[in-house]
Every structure is written in structure tokens, then in C-alpha cells.
Design an enzyme around this catalytic site. Structure first.
Site, PDB file in Angstrom:
ATOM      1  N   LYS A  71      58.416 -10.590  12.944  1.00 12.70           N
ATOM      2  CA  LYS A  71      58.220  -9.830  14.188  1.00 12.70           C
ATOM      3  C   LYS A  71      59.065  -8.547  14.265  1.00 12.70           C
ATOM      4  CE  LYS A  71      56.681 -13.388  17.428  1.00 12.70           C
ATOM      5  NZ  LYS A  71      56.948 -13.993  18.731  1.00 12.70           N
ATOM      6  N   ASP A 107      54.279 -10.970  24.173  1.00 13.53           N
ATOM      7  CA  ASP A 107      54.963 -12.205  24.588  1.00 13.53           C
ATOM      8  C   ASP A 107      55.439 -12.129  26.050  1.00 13.53           C
ATOM      9  OD1 ASP A 107      54.724 -13.752  22.284  1.00 13.53           O
ATOM     10  OD2 ASP A 107      56.554 -12.954  21.385  1.00 13.53           O
ATOM     11  N   TYR A 226      56.064 -25.483  24.125  1.00 14.59           N
ATOM     12  CA  TYR A 226      54.742 -25.992  24.503  1.00 14.59           C
ATOM     13  C   TYR A 226      54.400 -27.289  23.775  1.00 14.59           C
ATOM     14  CZ  TYR A 226      53.748 -23.140  20.381  1.00 14.59           C
ATOM     15  OH  TYR A 226      53.800 -22.567  19.141  1.00 14.59           O
TER      16      TYR A 226
HETATM   17  P1  NAP Z   1      64.974 -17.526  17.963  1.00  7.59           P
HETATM   18  O1  NAP Z   1      64.892 -16.040  18.017  1.00  7.59           O
HETATM   19  O2  NAP Z   1      65.306 -18.205  16.699  1.00  7.59           O
HETATM   20  O3  NAP Z   1      66.040 -17.994  19.097  1.00  7.59           O
HETATM   21  C1  NAP Z   1      66.398 -19.357  19.230  1.00  7.59           C
HETATM   22  C2  NAP Z   1      67.345 -19.525  20.423  1.00  7.59           C
HETATM   23  O4  NAP Z   1      67.610 -20.927  20.580  1.00  7.59           O
HETATM   24  C3  NAP Z   1      68.701 -18.849  20.220  1.00  7.59           C
HETATM   25  O5  NAP Z   1      69.201 -18.442  21.477  1.00  7.59           O
HETATM   26  C4  NAP Z   1      69.545 -20.001  19.636  1.00  7.59           C
HETATM   27  O6  NAP Z   1      70.934 -19.859  19.876  1.00  7.59           O
HETATM   28  C5  NAP Z   1      69.028 -21.168  20.458  1.00  7.59           C
HETATM   29  N1  NAP Z   1      69.220 -22.442  19.767  1.00  7.59           N
HETATM   30  C6  NAP Z   1      68.496 -22.932  18.728  1.00  7.59           C
HETATM   31  N2  NAP Z   1      68.987 -24.155  18.374  1.00  7.59           N
HETATM   32  C7  NAP Z   1      70.027 -24.413  19.196  1.00  7.59           C
HETATM   33  C8  NAP Z   1      70.925 -25.506  19.335  1.00  7.59           C
HETATM   34  N3  NAP Z   1      70.855 -26.599  18.552  1.00  7.59           N
HETATM   35  N4  NAP Z   1      71.877 -25.450  20.303  1.00  7.59           N
HETATM   36  C9  NAP Z   1      71.964 -24.366  21.117  1.00  7.59           C
HETATM   37  N5  NAP Z   1      71.147 -23.301  21.037  1.00  7.59           N
HETATM   38  C10 NAP Z   1      70.185 -23.333  20.096  1.00  7.59           C
HETATM   39  O7  NAP Z   1      63.587 -18.193  18.446  1.00  7.59           O
HETATM   40  P2  NAP Z   1      62.537 -17.614  19.510  1.00  7.59           P
HETATM   41  O8  NAP Z   1      61.439 -16.928  18.785  1.00  7.59           O
HETATM   42  O9  NAP Z   1      63.298 -16.897  20.568  1.00  7.59           O
HETATM   43  O10 NAP Z   1      61.908 -18.976  20.087  1.00  7.59           O
HETATM   44  C11 NAP Z   1      62.672 -19.822  20.927  1.00  7.59           C
HETATM   45  C12 NAP Z   1      61.791 -20.916  21.546  1.00  7.59           C
HETATM   46  O11 NAP Z   1      60.770 -20.321  22.344  1.00  7.59           O
HETATM   47  C13 NAP Z   1      61.073 -21.804  20.516  1.00  7.59           C
HETATM   48  O12 NAP Z   1      61.089 -23.116  21.007  1.00  7.59           O
HETATM   49  C14 NAP Z   1      59.656 -21.264  20.512  1.00  7.59           C
HETATM   50  O13 NAP Z   1      58.699 -22.252  20.207  1.00  7.59           O
HETATM   51  C15 NAP Z   1      59.508 -20.842  21.987  1.00  7.59           C
HETATM   52  N6  NAP Z   1      58.501 -19.784  22.126  1.00  7.59           N
HETATM   53  C16 NAP Z   1      57.385 -20.076  22.857  1.00  7.59           C
HETATM   54  C17 NAP Z   1      56.401 -19.111  23.004  1.00  7.59           C
HETATM   55  C18 NAP Z   1      55.175 -19.468  23.820  1.00  7.59           C
HETATM   56  O14 NAP Z   1      54.167 -18.760  23.673  1.00  7.59           O
HETATM   57  N7  NAP Z   1      55.239 -20.458  24.678  1.00  7.59           N
HETATM   58  C19 NAP Z   1      56.538 -17.845  22.427  1.00  7.59           C
HETATM   59  C20 NAP Z   1      57.711 -17.557  21.684  1.00  7.59           C
HETATM   60  C21 NAP Z   1      58.686 -18.556  21.546  1.00  7.59           C
HETATM   61  P3  NAP Z   1      71.868 -19.002  18.845  1.00  7.59           P
HETATM   62  O15 NAP Z   1      71.645 -17.567  19.217  1.00  7.59           O
HETATM   63  O16 NAP Z   1      73.240 -19.486  19.140  1.00  7.59           O
HETATM   64  O17 NAP Z   1      71.389 -19.333  17.457  1.00  7.59           O
END
Ligand code: NAP
Length: 280
Positions: A71, A107, A226
Site C-alpha cells: 500500500k 479505506d 471483520y
Molecule cells: P498494521 O499497519 O500492521 O497495524 C497494526 C496495528 O495493530 C499497530 O498499531 C500495531 O501496534 C497493533 N498491534 C498488532 N499486534 C498487536 C499486539 N499483539 N499488541 C498490541 N498492538 C498490536 O495493520 P493495518 O493495516 O492497520 O490493519 C489493522 C487491523 O485493521 C487488522 O485487523 C485489519 O484486518 C483491519 N483492517 C480492516 C479493514 C476493513 O475493511 N474492515 C481495512 C484495513 C484494516 P504496533 O504499532 O505497536 O506494532
């Protein structure tokens, strides 16, 4: 689907992509709208991204979706970025306009449409706490900031990332990062809590990003996850009497807005939702 010599390619690039429901959903959209196109999911390794984009340009793709891990990395290979993609700093949709590849990010707007449709919340002057500071947090928080919320608190495991995100939001609204120990206090005065972390996502459905004690009945709790549809966080929120909002609607509307960019027509959201709900 009737594939002929007039059928043009559309698709998704990411790594991995085998989990994606987009091919089933987007091919159905093309069928309903009568668009001669075929949508496939292409696994593109990070080192192959530039070549893949060149290939899609040469093959005259209508456009494509972009997912993890491309992305941000794709941006230098595109000809133009719309303002929202620039603000968010990531692209999830590319449109091929007469040979020019234009990057969009749907998004945030997808999240907002879903939130407003499912909860009818008014965001004016509301206080929001966001858990997480990754890509999804950035898209959602910038969109909420521009939609008129009064104040945003960001709490994240890596606090430096929360600080950086809060700083970038300050041009739109009041925003500050908080430590995880301060989170309970700010959630107590928040109207909306958004989980943008992956905590609670399948298969780790017994996990939750915060204790149920932090929740209150006056809160709208939104979880971007989701799968499952009802995370542990949302179940606790319901038990507490809070209103809830799950991540499926965001998934639906970010795709619907991509369809509008590609075809200039409203997306058949009811049929798209049926496919996502069947798969969830
Ligand atoms: P990302 O950029 O990798 O960010 C992940 C986030 O989660 C970071 O803030 C990370 O903290 C935190 N995190 C992950 N594991 C953790 C843990 N064990 N303890 C504490 N914090 C933790 O991922 P993203 O693209 O933002 O996606 C995040 C979530 O949103 C996913 O579940 C994804 O499926 C969902 N999402 C949904 C949609 C939708 O259409 N519904 C769209 C996009 C994303 P750190 O910064 O400390 O690593």
C-alpha cells in the site's frame, strides 16, 4: 462470465492474496454492471512490485486494488496520487485513466460510509479514542478528523507511532497520543472508541485490545476486524449496553468506492454485502 477478446483485466495485488474475497465480489459486480472485465488476485512478492506495475500498465488494466504489503511501496510507481491518498500516505486502489495510473485510498471513506449507515452517528464535536497507529488507524483517524470530530486520542503499543500519527492529525483537529495506562481515562470521556489493531482477529478470537472495565454504556465501539464479525471487544461492549459497529461494512464500502472510481457508476452494494456475509 462470458470472457471474450474485449474482456479487460482488473485485479488485486498483495502478498499473500489467497484469503481475499475480492475476486468473487468484483467479478459479480462486473457481471451486474455489464462491464467486460475479469478480476483476479495476483500474489506479488515485495521485490517484484515495480515489474508487476509495469506489466499491468502494459496490459492496459482498467485498474487494480492494492493490499498488504504494497500500500505504501507502490506510490513511487504511480503517475498521480489523489489528495486523500497523499494525506493518508497509502494507496489501496489504482485507476488507469488513458494510460496514466492514479492512486486513491478508499479505506477512510469506506469506514465513514459504513459507520454512518450502520449507526447514524453525528461526528460533530465528538471525542474519539483510536487503539492502534498502523495503516488502518491512519486512514480512519484522518477521515474522522476531517469529518468534524472535536478531539482524537491515539493509544498504541509502540507509542512513538501514536505520537507521529497524532502530530499529523493536528492540522485537522485536536489530537494527542496517550500511553496505554492513560487509555482508560480518555475512553471514559470518549463518545467513539475505534479498534484498529489486529488484536481479536481470527484465530485469536479470545483476545481483546482493552479490558471490558474501560467500556461504558455511552460509548459507540467500532472494531475494524471483520473476521469474526463479533469480536470479543464488541461482545463486551454490547454486554455493557454500548452501541457497536463491526468491520465488514468498511470492507464493503472501500470496495464500493473503488468500483465507483473504476466505472463511474454506483456499486451494487446489496449484492456485494451478500457475498461478504456468506464468506464471513
Ligand atoms: P498494521 O499497519 O500492521 O497495524 C497494526 C496495528 O495493530 C499497530 O498499531 C500495531 O501496534 C497493533 N498491534 C498488532 N499486534 C498487536 C499486539 N499483539 N499488541 C498490541 N498492538 C498490536 O495493520 P493495518 O493495516 O492497520 O490493519 C489493522 C487491523 O485493521 C487488522 O485487523 C485489519 O484486518 C483491519 N483492517 C480492516 C479493514 C476493513 O475493511 N474492515 C481495512 C484495513 C484494516 P504496533 O504499532 O505497536 O506494532
Amino acid at each position: 462470465m462470458n470472457i471474450t477478446a474485449h474482456t479487460r483485466p482488473l485485479g488485486l495485488i498483495g502478498y499473500p492474496v489467497t484469503h481475499s474475497k475480492s475476486p468473487e465480489m468484483l467479478n459479480e459486480v462486473c457481471r451486474i454492471l455489464g462491464i467486460p472485465a475479469a478480476y483476479l488476485a495476483y500474489p506479488v512478492k515485495p521485490g517484484d512490485l515495480e515489474e508487476a506495475v509495469k506489466g499491468m500498465r502494459a496490459l492496459n488494466f482498467i485498474g487494480f486494488n492494492v493490499t498488504i504489503p504494497h500500500k505504501v511501496a507502490i506510490m513511487p510507481y504511480l503517475d498521480e496520487l489523489d489528495d486523500t491518498a497523499k494525506e493518508i500516505g497509502a494507496v489501496n486502489t489504482v485507476v488507469n485513466k488513458d494510460g496514466k495510473l492514479i492512486g486513491y485510498n478508499t479505506d477512510g471513506v469506506g469506514y465513514l460510509r459504513s459507520l454512518q449507515e450502520e449507526t447514524a452517528v453525528s461526528l460533530q464535536d465528538k471525542t474519539v479514542t483510536i487503539l492502534g497507529a498502523g495503516g488502518a488507524a491512519r486512514a480512519v483517524s484522518i477521515t474522522l478528523a476531517k469529518a468534524g470530530v472535536k478531539e482524537i486520542f491515539i493509544a498504541n503499543r509502540t507509542q512513538q507511532k501514536a505520537e507521529k500519527l497524532a502530530e499529523s492529525l493536528c492540522i485537522f483537529t485536536r489530537a494527542r497520543s496517550v500511553s496505554l495506562s492513560e487509555a482508560q481515562g480518555v475512553i471514559a470521556k470518549s463518545d467513539l472508541l475505534v479498534n484498529t489493531t489486529s488484536i481479536g482477529m481470527s484465530p485469536h478470537t479470545d483476545q481483546t485490545p482493552i479490558s471490558a472495565d474501560f467500556l461504558h454504556a455511552g460509548l459507540l465501539v467500532s472494531d475494524l476486524i471483520y473476521r469474526p464479525k463479533d469480536t470479543k471487544l464488541l461482545t463486551s461492549a454490547k454486554q455493557m449496553g454500548a452501541q457497536t459497529h463491526g468491520g465488514l461494512g468498511m470492507l464493503l464500502y472501500q470496495a464500493a468506492v473503488a468500483v465507483e472510481h473504476w466505472f463511474g457508476k454506483p456499486a451494487p452494494v446489496a449484492q456485494m454485502r451478500a457475498i461478504l456475509e456468506k464468506e464471513a
